[in-house]
Design an enzyme around this catalytic site. Structure first.
Site, PDB file in Angstrom:
ATOM      1  N   LYS A 218      23.038   4.998  12.388  1.00  0.00           N
ATOM      2  CA  LYS A 218      23.054   3.657  12.983  1.00  0.00           C
ATOM      3  C   LYS A 218      23.981   2.695  12.243  1.00  0.00           C
ATOM      4  O   LYS A 218      24.346   2.910  11.092  1.00  0.00           O
ATOM      5  CB  LYS A 218      21.626   3.119  13.112  1.00  0.00           C
ATOM      6  CG  LYS A 218      20.930   3.789  14.311  1.00  0.00           C
ATOM      7  CD  LYS A 218      19.609   3.217  14.673  1.00  0.00           C
ATOM      8  CE  LYS A 218      19.098   3.934  15.957  1.00  0.00           C
ATOM      9  NZ  LYS A 218      17.690   3.666  16.224  1.00  0.00           N
ATOM     10  N   ARG A 252      13.789  10.970  13.899  1.00  0.00           N
ATOM     11  CA  ARG A 252      14.663  11.233  15.050  1.00  0.00           C
ATOM     12  C   ARG A 252      16.113  11.195  14.559  1.00  0.00           C
ATOM     13  O   ARG A 252      16.605  10.140  14.178  1.00  0.00           O
ATOM     14  CB  ARG A 252      14.417  10.167  16.124  1.00  0.00           C
ATOM     15  CG  ARG A 252      15.218  10.377  17.388  1.00  0.00           C
ATOM     16  CD  ARG A 252      14.967   9.242  18.385  1.00  0.00           C
ATOM     17  NE  ARG A 252      15.698   9.465  19.614  1.00  0.00           N
ATOM     18  CZ  ARG A 252      16.977   9.149  19.775  1.00  0.00           C
ATOM     19  NH1 ARG A 252      17.660   8.596  18.802  1.00  0.00           N
ATOM     20  NH2 ARG A 252      17.572   9.396  20.935  1.00  0.00           N
TER      21      ARG A 252
HETATM   22  N1  HH2 Z   1      17.178   5.134  18.797  1.00  0.00           N
HETATM   23  C1  HH2 Z   1      18.004   5.447  19.805  1.00  0.00           C
HETATM   24  C2  HH2 Z   1      17.503   5.981  20.998  1.00  0.00           C
HETATM   25  N2  HH2 Z   1      16.198   6.251  21.142  1.00  0.00           N
HETATM   26  N3  HH2 Z   1      14.012   6.249  20.269  1.00  0.00           N
HETATM   27  C3  HH2 Z   1      13.163   5.955  19.271  1.00  0.00           C
HETATM   28  N4  HH2 Z   1      11.864   6.223  19.403  1.00  0.00           N
HETATM   29  N5  HH2 Z   1      13.593   5.389  18.098  1.00  0.00           N
HETATM   30  C4  HH2 Z   1      14.906   5.094  17.889  1.00  0.00           C
HETATM   31  O1  HH2 Z   1      15.252   4.552  16.812  1.00  0.00           O
HETATM   32  C5  HH2 Z   1      15.841   5.385  18.932  1.00  0.00           C
HETATM   33  C6  HH2 Z   1      15.342   5.975  20.132  1.00  0.00           C
HETATM   34  C7  HH2 Z   1      19.468   5.201  19.653  1.00  0.00           C
HETATM   35  O2  HH2 Z   1      20.138   6.375  19.213  1.00  0.00           O
HETATM   36  P1  HH2 Z   1      20.968   7.344  20.179  1.00  0.00           P
HETATM   37  O3  HH2 Z   1      20.062   7.966  21.173  1.00  0.00           O
HETATM   38  O4  HH2 Z   1      21.756   8.303  19.394  1.00  0.00           O
HETATM   39  O5  HH2 Z   1      22.015   6.387  20.861  1.00  0.00           O
HETATM   40  P2  HH2 Z   1      22.147   5.870  22.352  1.00  0.00           P
HETATM   41  O6  HH2 Z   1      20.955   5.014  22.643  1.00  0.00           O
HETATM   42  O7  HH2 Z   1      23.450   5.112  22.339  1.00  0.00           O
HETATM   43  O8  HH2 Z   1      22.183   7.068  23.262  1.00  0.00           O
END
Ligand code: HH2
Length: 287
Positions: A218, A252
């Site tokens: 992040k 995660r």
């Molecule tokens: N962060 C992201 C997405 N989903 N779910 C939970 N429970 N906690 C988190 O911190 C969280 C999440 C963001 O990461 P990522 O899926 O890699 O990015 P994007 O939302 O751009 O797909």
């Protein structure tokens, strides 16, 4: 259904991220092809993920909503493919129709970053299905959440929010022992808010449910290290190990192998007795 009993103790569990999106902040477009996404999910399982989290909508700051039909088309085949090959699968969605289709395809966990606030049908669906779920804190919505977020006290405010959402979920019929809670690192938070939450994560353990954290790659880690998302692996391991030490139990992450190693060392050090699970290098070496 996953037995989270162990996670309530000291064992860290790893949730591998499979983003079937064109625009995720760190790997957008890389796994949009279903076969590539399935292969990636299986690789994450082989690297040590306990479960893989399949998402079809980016929640990065500034992201706009994706129509349910598009999101569903992105994730369902991938969920099916992964479940068919023996993987435990979570669906990262705030929409009940997407969650319903993913559960029908064999997912057993709903990761709703709105903590059941976005879709009025979501709580009943999770309750009926008996699925595990994650309730995450987010201030505002992805499109605007990073515009000057403010808290009275970020940890107290997040704690009160999670307590209220847990009570809501239980009142809606979701078994309490199926719920995990997440402070939502990066979701409507400044760098200082994220660091304060990690530093004082222990204050959230008194909510009595396993804590999940998503710090992986992040931007706050980029602010500290000056590195781009793909080069934030070491920073991600450090943040996850600190989160483990402060009481988080589900992690995660995109970089499963590196984080699983870091957590294994943290758990062996902080929560003995350690049990050998794989062949280890020669014990006569001193390095
Ligand atoms: N962060 C992201 C997405 N989903 N779910 C939970 N429970 N906690 C988190 O911190 C969280 C999440 C963001 O990461 P990522 O899926 O890699 O990015 P994007 O939302 O751009 O797909």
């Amino acid at each position: 259904m996953f037995d989270w009993g162990d996670v309530c103790g000291a064992r860290p569990a790893v949730m591998g991220v499979v983003n079937v999106t064109p625009d995720s902040f760190s790997d957008g477009g890389v796994f949009l092809d279903p076969a590539t996404a399935i292969a990636h999910g299986l690789e994450l399982i082989a690297e040590g993920a306990d479960i893989v989290d399949v998402g079809g909508e980016s929640t990065r700051p500034g992201a706009g909503p994706v129509p349910a039909a598009d999101e569903l088309a992105r994730v369902v085949g991938v969920v099916e493919g992964l479940v068919g090959r023996g993987a435990r699968v979570s669906v990262d969605t705030m929409k009940a129709p997407v969650a319903r289709a993913a559960l029908a395809a064999g997912a057993t966990y709903v990761n709703d970053v709105t903590a059941l606030r976005h879709d009025p049908d979501m709580a009943a669906l999770v309750a009926e299905s008996g699925a595990d779920c994650c309730l995450m804190h987010m201030l505002g919505e992805p499109r605007t959440m990073q515009e000057a977020p403010r808290y009275h006290d970020v940890v107290d405010d997040v704690r009160a929010f999670l307590e209220e959402r847990l009570a809501f979920a239980v009142a809606a019929g979701i078994a309490e022992d199926r719920v995990q809670l997440d402070p939502g690192i990066g979701f409507g938070k400044t760098l200082e808010h994220n660091l304060e939450l990690l530093r004082r994560l222990g204050e959230l353990t008194t909510l009595g449910r396993p804590l999940l954290v998503g710090v992986s790659r992040k931007s706050f880690l980029g602010r500290i290290t000056g590195r781009e998302p793909a080069d934030r692996v070491a920073a991600t391991v450090a943040a996850n190990v600190i989160a483990y030490e402060r009481g988080a139990r589900v992690f995660r992450v995109h970089d499963v192998a590196a984080v699983a190693d870091g957590l294994a060392v943290a758990a062996a050090t902080l929560a003995p007795p350690w049990r050998e699970t794989t062949t280890s290098p020669s014990t006569t070496t001193t390095s």
